[in-house]
Design an enzyme around this catalytic site. Structure first.
Site, mmCIF file in Angstrom:
data_model
loop_
_atom_site.group_PDB
_atom_site.id
_atom_site.type_symbol
_atom_site.label_atom_id
_atom_site.label_comp_id
_atom_site.label_asym_id
_atom_site.label_seq_id
_atom_site.Cartn_x
_atom_site.Cartn_y
_atom_site.Cartn_z
ATOM 1 N N GLY A 81 -58.071 63.502 -11.265
ATOM 2 C CA GLY A 81 -58.507 64.124 -10.220
ATOM 3 C C GLY A 81 -59.815 64.348 -9.459
ATOM 4 O O GLY A 81 -60.412 65.091 -8.803
ATOM 5 N N ASP A 120 -44.339 58.515 -7.644
ATOM 6 C CA ASP A 120 -44.739 57.337 -7.661
ATOM 7 C C ASP A 120 -45.006 56.902 -6.332
ATOM 8 O O ASP A 120 -44.301 57.002 -5.462
ATOM 9 C CB ASP A 120 -43.557 56.515 -8.272
ATOM 10 C CG ASP A 120 -43.976 54.953 -8.490
ATOM 11 O OD1 ASP A 120 -45.005 54.672 -7.898
ATOM 12 O OD2 ASP A 120 -43.376 54.328 -9.386
ATOM 13 N N LYS A 184 -59.103 50.106 -6.056
ATOM 14 C CA LYS A 184 -59.259 49.403 -7.409
ATOM 15 C C LYS A 184 -58.743 48.007 -7.119
ATOM 16 O O LYS A 184 -57.523 47.716 -6.929
ATOM 17 C CB LYS A 184 -58.988 49.909 -8.448
ATOM 18 C CG LYS A 184 -59.192 49.328 -9.815
ATOM 19 C CD LYS A 184 -58.449 50.235 -11.131
ATOM 20 C CE LYS A 184 -59.494 51.301 -11.447
ATOM 21 N NZ LYS A 184 -58.853 52.077 -12.515
#
Length: 239
Positions: A81, A120, A184
């Site tokens: 977080g 998910d 990323k």
């Protein structure tokens, strides 16, 4: 300015501390020793961030100003977080006026001003639930998602690249004009189709390796700035 941490004992612990545990595997002991001696880990604890990853986002923002003026932010792969902490601060998000939505399949402790979905991101219901949670058009979509590693470099790269592609498609579907997307990725070649799609939809696309990303790590970040908007794409198709 986001400065690199200075070695020392500002957190009450000296750098260079050794981990002594005969029952622990050597590789695990080395990882733990590196972790507790990492100056970014110590600085995160000192400044109240949940993870050292906070400084990756802050470094990228320092150079590319992606947080400036952001009113609503969606955080993908958010646990534990630290990026959501920053997002809530810059947007002024509160529990009464949520402006940050975060999603992860891992459990994540509650944060003030952040709507957390334990789900998910690849679940078909995730996009709609995120948009409901954030309460409006986001200016920024950030993703620190990475597939669980298998130890096989090529497999890990392909699985994480799939997450990048899904995140990019989501960003293009939901961002407001002028918005930004950060994800990323792993060194080893960004998929050509992904780069082409981002360059078609954003004004600037760059690879970034912040100093706070460990030198031996294969992680990098792909930043797409200045979303061109969906209307222009529609006109192009009509032409």
């Amino acid at each position: 300015m986001t400065k690199a941490p200075i070695a020392g004992n500002r957190t009450g612990r000296k750098l260079g501390q050794r981990v002594k545990n005969k029952k622990m595997k050597a590789s695990s002991r080395q990882w733990l020793q590196r972790h507790i001696n990492d100056p970014y880990v110590q600085r995160a604890q000192l400044e109240g961030y949940r993870a050292r990853a906070a400084f990756k986002l802050l470094e990228i923002d320092e150079k590319y100003h992606i947080l400036r003026g952001a009113r609503r932010i969606i955080d993908l792969g958010a646990a534990p977080g630290s990026w959501s902490q920053i997002a809530a601060k810059v947007t002024g998000s509160t529990d009464e006026d949520i402006r940050v939505a975060a999603i992860d399949f891992l459990e994540m402790a509650q944060l003030p001003g952040v709507k957390i979905l334990q789900l998910d991101f690849l679940d078909p219901s995730a996009p709609e639930k995120l948009m409901e949670a954030v309460g409006g058009t986001p200016d920024l979509v950030i993703s620190d998602m990475a597939a669980p590693t298998t130890g096989h470099h090529r497999t890990d790269h392909l699985r994480t690249m799939h997450l990048c592609e899904v995140a990019a498609h989501f960003a293009i579907e939901v961002l407001g004009e002028g918005g930004h997307f950060l994800t990323k990725t792993f060194q080893g070649g960004t998929e050509r189709d992904l780069l082409a799609m981002l360059k078609q939809n954003f004004r600037q696309v760059v690879h970034v390796k912040p100093n706070s990303s460990r030198a031996e790590s294969v992680e990098m970040f792909l930043l797409a700035k200045g979303f061109k908007g969906r209307k222009a794409e529609g006109h192009a198709e009509e032409a």
